[in-house]
Scaffold this motif. Sequence first.
Motif, short mmCIF file in Angstrom:
data_model
loop_
_atom_site.label_atom_id
_atom_site.label_comp_id
_atom_site.label_asym_id
_atom_site.label_seq_id
_atom_site.Cartn_x
_atom_site.Cartn_y
_atom_site.Cartn_z
N ILE A 18 0.87 -1.17 0.00
CA ILE A 18 0.00 0.00 0.00
C ILE A 18 0.90 1.22 0.00
CG2 ILE A 18 -1.59 1.38 1.39
CD1 ILE A 18 -2.99 -1.21 2.18
N LYS A 19 0.72 2.04 -1.03
CA LYS A 19 1.59 3.20 -1.22
C LYS A 19 0.80 4.50 -1.03
CE LYS A 19 4.05 5.62 -4.87
NZ LYS A 19 4.29 5.65 -6.31
N GLY A 20 1.36 5.42 -0.30
CA GLY A 20 0.83 6.77 -0.22
C GLY A 20 -0.41 6.96 0.62
N ILE A 49 -7.58 4.51 9.26
CA ILE A 49 -8.52 3.39 9.15
C ILE A 49 -7.78 2.10 8.79
CG2 ILE A 49 -10.42 2.47 7.75
CD1 ILE A 49 -11.49 5.39 7.64
N LEU A 50 -6.84 2.18 7.87
CA LEU A 50 -6.07 1.00 7.48
C LEU A 50 -5.28 0.44 8.67
CD1 LEU A 50 -4.78 2.24 4.01
CD2 LEU A 50 -6.46 0.42 4.40
N GLU A 51 -4.73 1.33 9.47
CA GLU A 51 -3.97 0.89 10.64
C GLU A 51 -4.88 0.28 11.71
OE1 GLU A 51 -0.15 3.90 10.34
OE2 GLU A 51 -1.86 4.51 11.56
N ILE A 52 -6.02 0.91 11.94
CA ILE A 52 -6.97 0.38 12.93
C ILE A 52 -7.47 -0.99 12.50
CG2 ILE A 52 -9.32 0.71 13.88
CD1 ILE A 52 -8.69 3.75 13.87
N ALA A 53 -7.67 -1.18 11.20
CA ALA A 53 -8.15 -2.46 10.66
C ALA A 53 -7.03 -3.51 10.56
CB ALA A 53 -8.79 -2.25 9.29
N LYS A 54 -5.84 -3.15 11.01
CA LYS A 54 -4.69 -4.06 11.02
C LYS A 54 -4.28 -4.54 9.63
CE LYS A 54 -4.68 -4.45 15.62
NZ LYS A 54 -3.95 -3.53 16.38
N MET A 55 -4.44 -3.68 8.63
CA MET A 55 -4.01 -4.04 7.28
C MET A 55 -2.50 -4.16 7.18
SD MET A 55 -6.49 -4.71 5.34
CE MET A 55 -8.20 -4.77 5.82
N THR A 56 -1.82 -3.68 8.21
CA THR A 56 -0.36 -3.81 8.22
C THR A 56 0.06 -5.28 8.33
OG1 THR A 56 -0.42 -3.39 10.59
CG2 THR A 56 0.09 -1.51 9.17
N LYS A 57 -0.87 -6.15 8.74
CA LYS A 57 -0.56 -7.58 8.80
C LYS A 57 -0.65 -8.24 7.43
CE LYS A 57 -1.93 -8.31 13.57
NZ LYS A 57 -2.70 -9.10 14.50
N LEU A 58 -1.38 -7.61 6.51
CA LEU A 58 -1.57 -8.19 5.18
C LEU A 58 -0.75 -7.48 4.11
CD1 LEU A 58 -5.47 -8.57 5.25
CD2 LEU A 58 -3.74 -10.30 5.82
N TYR A 59 -0.46 -6.19 4.34
CA TYR A 59 0.19 -5.36 3.32
C TYR A 59 1.42 -4.67 3.90
CZ TYR A 59 -4.07 -5.83 0.55
OH TYR A 59 -5.12 -6.34 -0.18
N VAL A 60 2.38 -4.44 3.05
CA VAL A 60 3.54 -3.63 3.42
C VAL A 60 3.20 -2.19 3.05
CG1 VAL A 60 5.97 -3.16 2.94
CG2 VAL A 60 5.15 -5.53 3.02
N PHE A 61 3.35 -1.29 3.99
CA PHE A 61 3.06 0.13 3.73
C PHE A 61 4.34 0.83 3.31
CE2 PHE A 61 -1.24 1.14 5.49
CZ PHE A 61 -1.63 -0.17 5.67
#
Length: 94
Positions: A71-73, A81-93
Amino acid sequence: MDNYSVRLPNRFDFSYHKTFNQEVESLVGQAGIKEIQLDFSQVNYLDSSALGMLVLLSKKNEKGVRAKLLIKGAHGGALEILEIAKMTKLYVFI
């Protein structure tokens, strides 16, 4: 093709569902893709259906090409919202 980028709209919500699915369906079925980058630089709003699309892409990727998902930018409220939803576990920011 090793890397692919998907530019997301200002409002990443259910109205973008069909377009998003068509684009990523073709990607996860292709051999040779090593990286799928989602460009969030224009996204100012996302809803729960957008989060569902991200999870679905991750699951399809696991069964398909197993590309690195980025996930870029992401910024502002969208990033929060992405951080709260824990998307950091699925995607590299990046």
